[in-house]
Enzyme design. Structure first.
Site, PDB file in Angstrom:
ATOM      1  N   CYS A   1     -17.708  -2.538  -7.140  1.00  0.00           N
ATOM      2  CA  CYS A   1     -16.541  -3.145  -7.795  1.00  0.00           C
ATOM      3  C   CYS A   1     -16.868  -4.450  -8.521  1.00  0.00           C
ATOM      4  O   CYS A   1     -16.033  -4.965  -9.257  1.00  0.00           O
ATOM      5  CB  CYS A   1     -15.430  -3.365  -6.778  1.00  0.00           C
ATOM      6  SG  CYS A   1     -14.922  -1.828  -5.983  1.00  0.00           S
TER       7      CYS A   1
ATOM      8  N   ASN B   1      -7.178   0.960  -7.006  1.00  0.00           N
ATOM      9  CA  ASN B   1      -8.510   0.369  -7.137  1.00  0.00           C
ATOM     10  C   ASN B   1      -9.378   1.310  -7.979  1.00  0.00           C
ATOM     11  O   ASN B   1      -9.734   2.397  -7.525  1.00  0.00           O
ATOM     12  CB  ASN B   1      -9.099   0.184  -5.731  1.00  0.00           C
ATOM     13  CG  ASN B   1     -10.485  -0.442  -5.754  1.00  0.00           C
ATOM     14  OD1 ASN B   1     -11.129  -0.531  -6.800  1.00  0.00           O
ATOM     15  ND2 ASN B   1     -10.950  -0.874  -4.599  1.00  0.00           N
TER      16      ASN B   1
ATOM     17  N   HIS C   1     -10.717  -8.539  -9.329  1.00  0.00           N
ATOM     18  CA  HIS C   1     -10.805  -7.108  -9.036  1.00  0.00           C
ATOM     19  C   HIS C   1      -9.522  -6.672  -8.319  1.00  0.00           C
ATOM     20  O   HIS C   1      -9.005  -7.381  -7.456  1.00  0.00           O
ATOM     21  CB  HIS C   1     -12.024  -6.848  -8.161  1.00  0.00           C
ATOM     22  CG  HIS C   1     -12.072  -5.456  -7.625  1.00  0.00           C
ATOM     23  ND1 HIS C   1     -11.967  -4.350  -8.451  1.00  0.00           N
ATOM     24  CD2 HIS C   1     -12.203  -4.979  -6.355  1.00  0.00           C
ATOM     25  CE1 HIS C   1     -12.026  -3.258  -7.700  1.00  0.00           C
ATOM     26  NE2 HIS C   1     -12.168  -3.609  -6.436  1.00  0.00           N
TER      27      HIS C   1
HETATM   28  O1  UT7 Z   1     -13.187  -2.598  -3.493  1.00  0.00           O
HETATM   29  C1  UT7 Z   1     -13.201  -2.717  -2.118  1.00  0.00           C
HETATM   30  C2  UT7 Z   1     -12.541  -1.510  -1.515  1.00  0.00           C
HETATM   31  N1  UT7 Z   1     -11.827  -1.665  -0.317  1.00  0.00           N
HETATM   32  C3  UT7 Z   1     -10.934  -2.643  -0.055  1.00  0.00           C
HETATM   33  O2  UT7 Z   1     -10.730  -3.574  -0.740  1.00  0.00           O
HETATM   34  C4  UT7 Z   1     -10.165  -2.488   1.247  1.00  0.00           C
HETATM   35  C5  UT7 Z   1      -9.793  -3.813   1.857  1.00  0.00           C
HETATM   36  N2  UT7 Z   1      -8.890  -3.585   2.951  1.00  0.00           N
HETATM   37  C6  UT7 Z   1      -7.578  -3.305   2.747  1.00  0.00           C
HETATM   38  O3  UT7 Z   1      -7.124  -3.289   1.617  1.00  0.00           O
HETATM   39  C7  UT7 Z   1      -6.710  -3.088   3.946  1.00  0.00           C
HETATM   40  O4  UT7 Z   1      -7.452  -3.322   5.128  1.00  0.00           O
HETATM   41  C8  UT7 Z   1      -6.093  -1.659   3.996  1.00  0.00           C
HETATM   42  C9  UT7 Z   1      -5.043  -1.500   2.901  1.00  0.00           C
HETATM   43  C10 UT7 Z   1      -7.175  -0.614   3.828  1.00  0.00           C
HETATM   44  C11 UT7 Z   1      -5.421  -1.440   5.344  1.00  0.00           C
HETATM   45  O5  UT7 Z   1      -4.421  -2.434   5.552  1.00  0.00           O
HETATM   46  P1  UT7 Z   1      -4.364  -3.237   6.928  1.00  0.00           P
HETATM   47  O6  UT7 Z   1      -3.178  -4.074   6.882  1.00  0.00           O
HETATM   48  O7  UT7 Z   1      -5.697  -3.920   7.110  1.00  0.00           O
HETATM   49  O8  UT7 Z   1      -4.151  -2.097   7.983  1.00  0.00           O
HETATM   50  P2  UT7 Z   1      -5.036  -1.741   9.248  1.00  0.00           P
HETATM   51  O9  UT7 Z   1      -6.284  -1.064   8.863  1.00  0.00           O
HETATM   52  O10 UT7 Z   1      -5.131  -2.964  10.120  1.00  0.00           O
HETATM   53  O11 UT7 Z   1      -4.100  -0.700   9.968  1.00  0.00           O
HETATM   54  C12 UT7 Z   1      -2.815  -1.076  10.500  1.00  0.00           C
HETATM   55  C13 UT7 Z   1      -2.075   0.191  10.895  1.00  0.00           C
HETATM   56  C14 UT7 Z   1      -2.921   1.142  11.717  1.00  0.00           C
HETATM   57  O12 UT7 Z   1      -2.095   1.764  12.660  1.00  0.00           O
HETATM   58  P3  UT7 Z   1      -2.071   1.273  14.196  1.00  0.00           P
HETATM   59  O13 UT7 Z   1      -3.493   1.410  14.675  1.00  0.00           O
HETATM   60  O14 UT7 Z   1      -1.616  -0.146  14.148  1.00  0.00           O
HETATM   61  O15 UT7 Z   1      -1.116   2.224  14.851  1.00  0.00           O
HETATM   62  C15 UT7 Z   1      -3.358   2.169  10.717  1.00  0.00           C
HETATM   63  O16 UT7 Z   1      -3.631   3.423  11.300  1.00  0.00           O
HETATM   64  O17 UT7 Z   1      -1.706   0.907   9.713  1.00  0.00           O
HETATM   65  C16 UT7 Z   1      -2.153   2.255   9.815  1.00  0.00           C
HETATM   66  N3  UT7 Z   1      -2.437   2.763   8.496  1.00  0.00           N
HETATM   67  C17 UT7 Z   1      -1.520   3.391   7.753  1.00  0.00           C
HETATM   68  N4  UT7 Z   1      -0.225   3.692   7.964  1.00  0.00           N
HETATM   69  C18 UT7 Z   1       0.446   4.329   6.997  1.00  0.00           C
HETATM   70  C19 UT7 Z   1      -3.593   2.706   7.808  1.00  0.00           C
HETATM   71  N5  UT7 Z   1      -3.447   3.296   6.614  1.00  0.00           N
HETATM   72  C20 UT7 Z   1      -2.168   3.740   6.550  1.00  0.00           C
HETATM   73  C21 UT7 Z   1      -1.415   4.411   5.572  1.00  0.00           C
HETATM   74  N6  UT7 Z   1      -0.120   4.687   5.837  1.00  0.00           N
HETATM   75  N7  UT7 Z   1      -1.953   4.777   4.370  1.00  0.00           N
END
Ligand code: UT7
Length: 334
Positions: free
Chosen positions: A130, A289, A259
């Site tokens: 990225c 993204n 980005h």
């Molecule tokens: O270019 C670089 C590419 N990647 C990135 O930039 C990713 C950077 N990270 C992020 O953008 C965020 O970490 C995410 C958007 C991927 C995830 O958001 P988050 O607030 O960090 O969520 P999390 O991973 O801490 O998950 C929180 C909860 C979890 O459930 P539990 O364990 O609390 O029950 C996940 O399973 O949200 C759940 N979850 C979802 N729920 C509904 C994760 N993805 C989803 C989803 N829909 N799509």
């Protein structure tokens, strides 16, 4: 969610000389026709529009169809940049294609793009995930100092969505496909002229496993929270380094183009860098993204809308797998 205006005054800022003179002569972008909305994803995944918007800022993304490829998207964006500049492809001496998703292992996808557009001279791919486009932009500006290189076409194109497991909700919602391009021409020695004012390039290979498609696996493996933390901190540190090297401050920045990975990362980083959100280009709601394409797509839209104009001081910053990062402070001019 998109941004309003850059400040009215964009008179040349002579206290920020361009160390690598370069003019942006044209810009262009392309996204595939197929739109995948959050509601579409709700049909196949345990997710919701509300969660995706709140946690990432994404509402929809464009994805390749059977007739699209990294090369075909790059060709469209590159052609648009050439048309905008009214410069024939035969005058392009170098083509740099930033991509994480080449169409084949060899040759470089840039070769296909070169042939289709009819550019002359060298053509190569650059993979820095990225942050690839900002790396390529720096390479292009540096190469413009080489005798015989007067025009460089810099393209960022990716179709990364196919590397996100469609059954894995954490990654399946994040990525879109697309391409963006800038045509750069040689600058002048005028210190108030267009060009690169400050740069910061970097990487931390100890973080490879945070965000990778492992060699023996088909899909991206990502530690989302760790990437989030590192990306936010990385953007702040890299932008600050580029500004400091240029003798500039956040107050000098007319338009910030980060980005587009997550709206929460963008907002937190802009706040810490010190650039108010009305100077930040945000289009993640419509494209998700798009990896190497995210920054040139955002720049193209901002230039088209007049948010970036001649004399604007633009700060672009990419960060991604590697981890790799790159920031460029530059004065826009045609
Ligand atoms: O270019 C670089 C590419 N990647 C990135 O930039 C990713 C950077 N990270 C992020 O953008 C965020 O970490 C995410 C958007 C991927 C995830 O958001 P988050 O607030 O960090 O969520 P999390 O991973 O801490 O998950 C929180 C909860 C979890 O459930 P539990 O364990 O609390 O029950 C996940 O399973 O949200 C759940 N979850 C979802 N729920 C509904 C994760 N993805 C989803 C989803 N829909 N799509």
């Amino acid at each position: 969610m998109s941004v309003t205006t850059a400040p009215a005054s964009t008179a040349p800022t002579t206290h920020l000389p361009a160390t690598l003179p370069a003019r942006v002569l044209g810009w262009g972008m392309f996204v595939p026709e197929r739109v995948v909305t959050n509601h579409d994803l709700e049909q196949t995944l345990d997710t919701s529009d509300e969660w995706i918007v709140e946690r990432s800022g994404i509402r929809e993304r464009h994805r390749v169809g059977p007739d699209d490829s990294t090369a075909s998207m790059a060709i469209e964006a590159g052609r648009a940049a050439l048309d905008k500049a009214r410069v024939p492809a035969s005058r392009v001496d170098l083509l740099v294609l930033a991509t994480t998703t080449p169409d084949q292992v060899t040759p470089a996808t840039a070769a296909t793009v070169q042939h289709a557009l009819g550019t002359r001279g060298a053509a190569f791919d650059l993979n820095a995930a990225c942050s690839g486009f900002v790396h390529a932009f720096h390479v292009a500006a540096a190469c413009l100092r080489t005798p015989g290189i007067d025009h460089v076409l810099v393209i960022g194109a990716d179709r990364f969505a196919c590397y996100a497991d469609p059954a894995e909700r954490t990654t399946a919602v994040l990525f879109g496909d697309g391409a963006g391009a800038l045509l750069l021409g040689a600058g002048s020695d005028d210190p108030a002229g267009p060009g690169l004012i400050g740069v910061d390039l970097g990487g931390d290979g100890s973080a490879v496993s945070c965000l990778e498609v492992p060699p023996d696996q088909p899909y991206l493996v990502m530690d989302g929270r760790e990437v989030f933390r590192r990306a936010t901190r990385g953007i702040v540190e890299s932008c600050t380094a580029a500004l400091e090297r240029a003798g500039a401050t956040a107050a000098d920045v007319d338009v910030f183009v980060p980005h587009q990975a997550n709206l929460r990362i963008i907002e937190a980083a802009a706040n810490r860098v010190g650039v108010p959100m009305d100077r930040v280009v945000v289009d993640i709601d419509r494209y998700g993204n798009t990896s190497s394409a995210s920054i040139p797509i955002a720049i193209s839209e901002a230039a088209r809308d007049g948010r970036i104009k001649p004399g604007s001081i633009v700060l672009a910053c990419g960060i991604g797998a590697g981890m790799s990062w790159a920031s460029a402070l530059f004065r826009w001019g045609a």
